[in-house]
Motif scaffolding. Structure first.
Motif, PDB file in Angstrom:
ATOM      1  N   LEU A 133       0.865  -1.268  -0.024  1.00  0.00           N
ATOM      2  CA  LEU A 133      -0.013  -0.041   0.093  1.00  0.00           C
ATOM      3  C   LEU A 133       0.924   1.191   0.076  1.00  0.00           C
ATOM      4  N   THR A 134       0.112   2.492  -0.606  1.00  0.00           N
ATOM      5  CA  THR A 134       0.786   3.676  -0.324  1.00  0.00           C
ATOM      6  C   THR A 134      -0.058   4.569   0.230  1.00  0.00           C
ATOM      7  N   SER A 135       0.242   5.371   1.072  1.00  0.00           N
ATOM      8  CA  SER A 135      -0.447   6.662   1.431  1.00  0.00           C
ATOM      9  C   SER A 135       0.277   8.122   1.281  1.00  0.00           C
ATOM     10  N   GLY A 136      -0.349   8.632   0.201  1.00  0.00           N
ATOM     11  CA  GLY A 136       0.400   9.884  -0.373  1.00  0.00           C
ATOM     12  C   GLY A 136       1.455   9.283  -1.367  1.00  0.00           C
ATOM     13  N   GLN A 141       4.555   0.846   5.744  1.00  0.00           N
ATOM     14  CA  GLN A 141       5.568  -0.005   6.384  1.00  0.00           C
ATOM     15  C   GLN A 141       4.779  -1.059   7.413  1.00  0.00           C
ATOM     16  N   GLY A 142       5.211  -2.187   7.666  1.00  0.00           N
ATOM     17  CA  GLY A 142       4.494  -2.912   8.740  1.00  0.00           C
ATOM     18  C   GLY A 142       4.729  -2.203   9.967  1.00  0.00           C
ATOM     19  N   GLY A 143       3.737  -2.005  10.718  1.00  0.00           N
ATOM     20  CA  GLY A 143       3.466  -1.085  12.016  1.00  0.00           C
ATOM     21  C   GLY A 143       3.094   0.068  11.771  1.00  0.00           C
ATOM     22  N   ASP A 144       2.926   0.581  10.635  1.00  0.00           N
ATOM     23  CA  ASP A 144       2.625   2.028  10.629  1.00  0.00           C
ATOM     24  C   ASP A 144       1.176   2.177  10.790  1.00  0.00           C
ATOM     25  N   THR A 145       0.763   3.368  11.245  1.00  0.00           N
ATOM     26  CA  THR A 145      -0.571   3.622  11.475  1.00  0.00           C
ATOM     27  C   THR A 145      -1.021   4.795  10.246  1.00  0.00           C
ATOM     28  N   VAL A 146      -1.902   4.436   9.507  1.00  0.00           N
ATOM     29  CA  VAL A 146      -2.206   5.395   8.361  1.00  0.00           C
ATOM     30  C   VAL A 146      -3.922   5.547   8.519  1.00  0.00           C
ATOM     31  N   ARG A 147      -4.167   6.715   7.767  1.00  0.00           N
ATOM     32  CA  ARG A 147      -5.573   7.117   7.559  1.00  0.00           C
ATOM     33  C   ARG A 147      -6.280   6.240   6.464  1.00  0.00           C
ATOM     34  N   ALA A 148      -7.179   5.598   6.403  1.00  0.00           N
ATOM     35  CA  ALA A 148      -8.043   5.070   5.328  1.00  0.00           C
ATOM     36  C   ALA A 148      -8.938   6.214   4.852  1.00  0.00           C
TER      37      ALA A 148
END
Length: 166
Positions: A133-136, A141-148
């Motif tokens: 996945l990409t965010s922006g 990365q594993g363990g990242d917190t991202v906004r859906a």
């Protein structure tokens, strides 16, 4: 996308509460004029039903480095969904890309609103590019917190055949 379409397309989407300013389509027109993008508009009985663009040089680095054009910003108004509009737009976009490239890329959102698009792309033969996945503009990365949100995407790629089977 013609010169008169920018206002019409914007108005059709603004009318349903979507943030699609006329400047976005004016930018698409300018990019189309420079040969950087092509924008296709679907109309039914003179009414805007949807649109899609092809960005000839992708902003996504792996596609750009591989020379893979990217389908961007496929949108069909809710009143026109489930009538083959997205399929027709994708057919035309892929046919245009096939004249220049053996592959096409697309990014798709990762939350439930994108479920129909995810399913359509899989049915059309798109597969993940195996980079996650990409965010922006960054990889998750594993363990990242991202906004859906709309920036959380997976990039997909499809091998194309040239029109006429080549």
């Amino acid at each position: 996308l013609g010169a008169d379409d920018a206002v019409r397309v914007s108005a059709a989407f603004v009318a349903i509460g979507w943030h699609k300013p006329v400047e976005q389509y004016e930018r698409y027109l300018a990019e189309q004029g420079r040969g950087e993008r092509v924008a296709l508009v679907a109309e039914v009985d003179g009414q805007i039903a949807g649109y899609v663009t092809v960005q000839w040089v992708s902003g996504y680095e792996p596609f750009r480095e591989a020379g893979i054009p990217e389908v961007k910003d496929l949108n069909v108004l809710p009143a026109w969904r489930r009538r083959g509009i997205a399929t027709a737009l994708m057919d035309e976009a892929e046919a245009l890309v096939a004249q220049r490239s053996p592959a096409v890329g697309i990014g798709v959102g990762m939350y439930a609103d994108y479920g129909p698009a995810q399913a359509m792309y899989v049915r059309r033969g798109y597969v993940p590019d195996a980079r996650g996945l990409t965010s922006g503009d960054r990889y998750v990365q594993g363990g990242d917190t991202v906004r859906a949100d709309d920036d959380l995407t997976m990039q997909l790629v499809k091998t194309l055949t040239k029109p006429g089977g080549g």
